[in-house]
Every structure is written in C-alpha cells, then in structure tokens.
Design a protein around this motif. Structure first.
Motif, PDB file in Angstrom:
ATOM      1  N   ALA A 320       0.861  -1.176   0.000  1.00 51.58           N
ATOM      2  CA  ALA A 320       0.000   0.000   0.000  1.00 51.58           C
ATOM      3  C   ALA A 320       0.897   1.226   0.000  1.00 51.58           C
ATOM      4  CB  ALA A 320      -0.938  -0.003   1.192  1.00 51.58           C
ATOM      5  N   THR A 321       0.276   2.386   0.235  1.00 48.42           N
ATOM      6  CA  THR A 321       1.004   3.653   0.334  1.00 48.42           C
ATOM      7  C   THR A 321       0.595   4.343   1.618  1.00 48.42           C
ATOM      8  OG1 THR A 321       1.096   3.908  -2.069  1.00 48.42           O
ATOM      9  CG2 THR A 321       1.445   5.881  -0.753  1.00 48.42           C
ATOM     10  N   GLY A 322       1.580   4.802   2.379  1.00 45.63           N
ATOM     11  CA  GLY A 322       1.301   5.517   3.610  1.00 45.63           C
ATOM     12  C   GLY A 322       0.993   4.600   4.778  1.00 45.63           C
ATOM     13  N   ASP A 323       0.413   5.199   5.861  1.00 46.26           N
ATOM     14  CA  ASP A 323       0.099   4.462   7.082  1.00 46.26           C
ATOM     15  C   ASP A 323      -1.075   3.519   6.846  1.00 46.26           C
ATOM     16  OD1 ASP A 323       2.063   6.042   8.162  1.00 46.26           O
ATOM     17  OD2 ASP A 323       0.678   7.419   9.178  1.00 46.26           O
ATOM     18  N   GLN A 324      -0.965   2.268   7.420  1.00 40.95           N
ATOM     19  CA  GLN A 324      -2.025   1.285   7.279  1.00 40.95           C
ATOM     20  C   GLN A 324      -2.075   0.389   8.515  1.00 40.95           C
ATOM     21  OE1 GLN A 324      -4.199   1.307   4.764  1.00 40.95           O
ATOM     22  NE2 GLN A 324      -3.085   2.905   3.615  1.00 40.95           N
ATOM     23  N   VAL A 325      -3.260  -0.218   8.756  1.00 44.83           N
ATOM     24  CA  VAL A 325      -3.474  -1.154   9.867  1.00 44.83           C
ATOM     25  C   VAL A 325      -4.167  -2.395   9.319  1.00 44.83           C
ATOM     26  CG1 VAL A 325      -4.566  -1.508  12.117  1.00 44.83           C
ATOM     27  CG2 VAL A 325      -3.636   0.736  11.533  1.00 44.83           C
ATOM     28  N   TYR A 326      -3.653  -3.600   9.727  1.00 43.45           N
ATOM     29  CA  TYR A 326      -4.189  -4.865   9.218  1.00 43.45           C
ATOM     30  C   TYR A 326      -4.372  -5.854  10.365  1.00 43.45           C
ATOM     31  CZ  TYR A 326      -2.569  -3.061   4.697  1.00 43.45           C
ATOM     32  OH  TYR A 326      -2.351  -2.288   3.586  1.00 43.45           O
ATOM     33  N   LYS A 327      -5.278  -6.827  10.115  1.00 43.65           N
ATOM     34  CA  LYS A 327      -5.375  -8.018  10.960  1.00 43.65           C
ATOM     35  C   LYS A 327      -4.575  -9.136  10.280  1.00 43.65           C
ATOM     36  CE  LYS A 327      -9.769  -8.780  10.996  1.00 43.65           C
ATOM     37  NZ  LYS A 327     -10.336  -7.861  10.006  1.00 43.65           N
ATOM     38  N   TYR A 328      -3.963  -9.998  11.133  1.00 43.00           N
ATOM     39  CA  TYR A 328      -3.257 -11.162  10.593  1.00 43.00           C
ATOM     40  C   TYR A 328      -3.544 -12.356  11.493  1.00 43.00           C
ATOM     41  CZ  TYR A 328       0.401 -14.378   9.143  1.00 43.00           C
ATOM     42  OH  TYR A 328       1.065 -15.488   8.700  1.00 43.00           O
ATOM     43  N   SER A 329      -4.075 -13.434  10.902  1.00 39.98           N
ATOM     44  CA  SER A 329      -4.452 -14.627  11.664  1.00 39.98           C
ATOM     45  C   SER A 329      -3.724 -15.871  11.189  1.00 39.98           C
ATOM     46  CB  SER A 329      -5.975 -14.859  11.551  1.00 39.98           C
ATOM     47  OG  SER A 329      -6.701 -13.729  12.020  1.00 39.98           O
ATOM     48  N   GLY A 330      -2.670 -15.717  10.394  1.00 41.61           N
ATOM     49  CA  GLY A 330      -1.951 -16.868   9.858  1.00 41.61           C
ATOM     50  C   GLY A 330      -0.859 -17.373  10.786  1.00 41.61           C
ATOM     51  N   ALA A 331       0.014 -18.203  10.201  1.00 45.10           N
ATOM     52  CA  ALA A 331       1.103 -18.818  10.956  1.00 45.10           C
ATOM     53  C   ALA A 331       2.315 -17.889  11.008  1.00 45.10           C
ATOM     54  CB  ALA A 331       1.494 -20.147  10.306  1.00 45.10           C
ATOM     55  N   ALA A 332       3.225 -18.241  11.882  1.00 42.77           N
ATOM     56  CA  ALA A 332       4.458 -17.463  11.980  1.00 42.77           C
ATOM     57  C   ALA A 332       5.314 -17.680  10.737  1.00 42.77           C
ATOM     58  CB  ALA A 332       5.239 -17.879  13.227  1.00 42.77           C
ATOM     59  N   GLY A 333       6.123 -16.686  10.418  1.00 40.26           N
ATOM     60  CA  GLY A 333       6.979 -16.802   9.234  1.00 40.26           C
ATOM     61  C   GLY A 333       7.886 -15.602   9.097  1.00 40.26           C
ATOM     62  N   ASN A 334       8.653 -15.609   8.035  1.00 39.12           N
ATOM     63  CA  ASN A 334       9.557 -14.505   7.713  1.00 39.12           C
ATOM     64  C   ASN A 334       8.968 -13.708   6.553  1.00 39.12           C
ATOM     65  OD1 ASN A 334      11.432 -15.437   9.640  1.00 39.12           O
ATOM     66  ND2 ASN A 334      12.297 -16.877   8.163  1.00 39.12           N
ATOM     67  N   TRP A 335       8.891 -12.385   6.733  1.00 35.52           N
ATOM     68  CA  TRP A 335       8.303 -11.515   5.720  1.00 35.52           C
ATOM     69  C   TRP A 335       9.360 -10.572   5.164  1.00 35.52           C
ATOM     70  CZ3 TRP A 335       3.124  -9.660   8.408  1.00 35.52           C
ATOM     71  CH2 TRP A 335       2.335 -10.780   8.689  1.00 35.52           C
ATOM     72  N   ALA A 336       9.264 -10.335   3.873  1.00 40.87           N
ATOM     73  CA  ALA A 336      10.184  -9.412   3.200  1.00 40.87           C
ATOM     74  C   ALA A 336       9.456  -8.088   2.949  1.00 40.87           C
ATOM     75  CB  ALA A 336      10.679 -10.006   1.895  1.00 40.87           C
ATOM     76  N   PHE A 337       9.997  -6.995   3.507  1.00 45.20           N
ATOM     77  CA  PHE A 337       9.412  -5.667   3.328  1.00 45.20           C
ATOM     78  C   PHE A 337      10.322  -4.828   2.438  1.00 45.20           C
ATOM     79  CE2 PHE A 337       7.228  -6.915   7.218  1.00 45.20           C
ATOM     80  CZ  PHE A 337       5.966  -6.378   7.054  1.00 45.20           C
ATOM     81  N   ALA A 338       9.694  -3.918   1.692  1.00 40.99           N
ATOM     82  CA  ALA A 338      10.425  -2.935   0.889  1.00 40.99           C
ATOM     83  C   ALA A 338       9.683  -1.604   1.002  1.00 40.99           C
ATOM     84  CB  ALA A 338      10.533  -3.369  -0.563  1.00 40.99           C
ATOM     85  N   ASN A 339      10.414  -0.515   1.175  1.00 39.37           N
ATOM     86  CA  ASN A 339       9.810   0.808   1.337  1.00 39.37           C
ATOM     87  C   ASN A 339      10.527   1.803   0.433  1.00 39.37           C
ATOM     88  OD1 ASN A 339       8.236   2.941   2.714  1.00 39.37           O
ATOM     89  ND2 ASN A 339      10.225   3.564   3.504  1.00 39.37           N
ATOM     90  N   GLN A 340       9.738   2.709  -0.154  1.00 39.59           N
ATOM     91  CA  GLN A 340      10.295   3.730  -1.036  1.00 39.59           C
ATOM     92  C   GLN A 340      10.083   5.140  -0.499  1.00 39.59           C
ATOM     93  OE1 GLN A 340       8.613   3.111  -4.942  1.00 39.59           O
ATOM     94  NE2 GLN A 340       9.461   1.037  -5.134  1.00 39.59           N
TER      95      GLN A 340
END
Length: 391
Positions: A320-340
């Motif tokens: 997305a773009t800018g500030d955001q809030v989400y729910k997450y109900s899945g399993a644990a894991g490693n996430w890759a983030f990228a920001n511009q």
C-alpha cells in the motif's frame, strides 16, 4: 816420706820465695769431637706483608680471591646472600571496568529499541555502575568510562520507555480462542438406539471474535471539520483504528488524551500539509485509557473511528502507500518488506507477549524480518509506497 828427687806440687797460695806474684794457670784443653748431625738451615724469611703474623696464622689469599670462610660476592644482576629482594612493582590497574561500561552501554542502547527493552534496563544499570566506579578512581583517560556512563543512562531511559510501551498492550490470546461445541462432545457418545441421529451442525466461528474480545467493539464514528477540534472516543473501547485525511499547508496532528486531558503516549499523526492514512490507538499507550482525540489542523479534515476488527486482513504478497493497519491470523513466518518513502518506516506487530518491532528505520528499506502467528494486529507507518511478501 816424700822422695826428695820427685818434684813436689806447688801450692798456689804459698808465698813465692822471692815474694813475687804467682804465675797464671794453664789454658783449658780444647775438646776433640764432631757434632752428632747436620746443622739445619736458617728459617726462610716471612712472606711480604705478613712479617708480623703470629705463629700458625694462614697467609693472605692471592689477589682476586676471597679470604678463607668468606662468601664470594653475587654475580652481576643478583642480590647478595641474605638480602630480601624488593617487592615486584605494583601492577597498573587496567581499564576493564571502563571497557565493560562502554560495551554494555552500546548493547543496552541497541536493545532498548527492540522487544528486548527490559534487558536494556539491566545493561544500562550495569554500564552506569562500572562507569561511575572507574571515574571515581580518577583514571588518566576518562573518555571510555565517561562514554560508557552516558550510554548506560541512555539505555536505561529508553529501556524503561519502550519496555512500558511493549508490555502495556501484550495480549494473551490463548484465552480468546472459541470453546469447543458441546454438540461435538455429545456426538462422540455411542448411540443408545437404532434410530439414526442427525449429523451435528458445526459451530460457526467468528473470525473477529478474538479481536472484539481483546480490544472491544462499537459502531463506527465519523466526524468532519476544519481547524483544531476535540473528538470523544467510543466508550469502553480499549483500542481502535483511526482513518484520517487532511487538506492543509501547516501542521496536522492527532493526539490521544485521557480523562484529565493528558497525553496517553499515542501520537497517531504528526505531519505537515496534506495527509491520508490509517493508524491505531490503544496499542502502545503508556498512560491511562484514551478518552478524547485532539485534532490540530489548518485545513479541512475527515476522521472515522472503527473497531480493530474492522481492519482488513493482511494479504501476502501485498502492499500500500502511507500508514495502514491490518489483521493477521496466519502462521508465523519470515516476511520481506520494501519501502520507497523518505521518512520513518516502521512495522509493529501487536498481539504477542510483547509487541514485535519488526522494522524501524528512516528512508528506503529492503529486508526480511520474523513475524509471529496470529491473531495479531500489524501497524505500518510510512510516507511512501511499500510492499510485503512471505519470505
């Protein structure tokens, strides 16, 4: 009778006929014999410098030798016999405590921004103690202990702040899981009659039940206005999401206040000019529960307050773009983030024992971080476009 023809001995004391002196006696005869043995030679002259030595005394030693019974001098570099050697020089006190203070202070400052913030409190205290002890000894170089002491104080201060933030909203979600249906337990009992029983219906599980139980639920609230204002927050809600937009040229900020109009620590937005994004309050508040939302603006704004369960589910991959809030109900894991973006980029996951500050940096970012299992709330803060994908 004596013979008149024999000569008669003469009496020396008798008077001579002529009255003169008596003649001298004859000389003694000279013995005629040789000595019994050879005559010993005369004694040798005494040694030079020892002419007056008593009989039986030993002559002096030759030059370069010690007298009989004397202890020779020790070789060069050794002490004389019987001499107590001097004590070894005192070891110079090292700077071990100073180095320990500096290292603990650095580690404490690093940990104070992570979920291990409580550890940074301990490290900061140790760094302060070691640094102060070293400074009281008045070392020649004060740079290392002074730096360690300063870093220890910073680690202690930040550790207390962030430990309070992380611990204030640690949610125990285990108790929020739905209980098993009594119908399922009754289905396990053997049938008492030959008549077939209808199949038990499965209980419908509300995916938002855990979020509503933890943070509260209410009807969404929407308000619009221009300039500064104060908005009453929904009563009974522990946390909520705030969707805001602003059209102006000056400062725009949203600050949560308690019943005494004191800040709770939730500064949701603080920017210049236009804004559009989604934030959440009640997740990391240090003080009391939020009662009011203070709005500072120089233009028109639109604010909607909704329960946490109204937040969308986080999709992987997504973005997305800018500030955001989400729910997450899945399993644990490693996430890759990228920001511009150019400003602060932070990713915080709430719902575990302590919040997971996965990312906290300035400007562009690309990296992989661990995330724990749901149900959790993921808050992203950015001033640009960002993406996320399962690693």
């Amino acid at each position: 009778m004596s013979d008149p023809n024999q000569p008669q001995p003469q009496n020396p004391n008798a008077a001579q006929p002529d009255g003169g002196a008596a003649p001298p006696p004859p000389p003694a005869p000279t013995p005629n014999f040789q000595p019994a043995g050879p005559v010993p030679p005369p004694p040798a002259p005494p040694a030079p410098g020892y002419a007056n030595a008593p009989a039986g005394a030993l002559p002096p030693p030759p030059a370069g030798y010690a007298a009989p019974g004397a202890v020779p001098p020790p070789p060069a570099g050794y002490a004389a016999v019987g001499t107590v050697p001097p004590p070894p020089p005192a070891k110079k006190k090292g700077n071990g405590l100073a180095v320990a203070s500096l290292v603990l202070g650095i580690i404490g400052v690093i940990f104070s921004f992570t979920p291990s913030a409580p550890l940074s409190i301990i490290l900061g205290i140790l760094a302060l103690i070691f640094g102060i002890i070293t400074l009281t000894r008045k070392p020649a170089k004060r740079t290392i202990p002074l730096t360690g002491t300063i870093l220890g104080g910073v680690a202690l201060l930040f550790g207390i702040i962030f430990a309070s933030i992380y611990a204030s909203h640690g949610a125990n979600t285990a108790s929020n899981l739905p209980a098993s249906s009594p119908e399922s337990s009754s289905a396990a009992q053997p049938s008492q009659s030959a008549a077939p029983k209808p199949a038990p219906t499965k209980a419908t599980v509300n995916p938002n039940a855990a979020y509503d139980t933890t943070y509260g639920t209410f009807a969404p609230v929407n308000q619009t206005g221009t300039g500064d204002s104060v908005i009453a927050l929904p009563a009974g809600a522990k946390a909520a999401i705030v969707t805001a937009s602003h059209q102006g040229a000056s400062n725009f900020s949203l600050n949560v206040l308690d019943a005494s109009n004191q800040p709770t620590g939730d500064l949701l937005v603080n920017t210049i000019g236009n804004y559009s994004g989604v934030t959440a309050y009640g997740m990391n508040a240090i003080g009391n529960a939020g009662v009011n939302l203070q709005v500072k603006a120089d233009g028109a704004w639109n604010i909607t307050i909704s329960p946490i369960s109204a937040a969308p589910d986080l999709a992987l991959p997504g973005g997305a773009t800018g500030d955001q809030v989400y729910k997450y109900s899945g399993a644990a894991g490693n996430w890759a983030f990228a920001n511009q973006g150019q400003g602060n980029f932070a990713v915080i996951q709430y719902g575990g024992a302590i919040p997971n500050l996965a990312v906290n940096t300035i400007g562009a970012y690309s990296g992989k971080v661990p995330m724990f299992a749901g149900p959790t709330v993921v808050v992203v803060k950015s001033d640009g476009a960002w993406t996320v994908a399962a690693g």
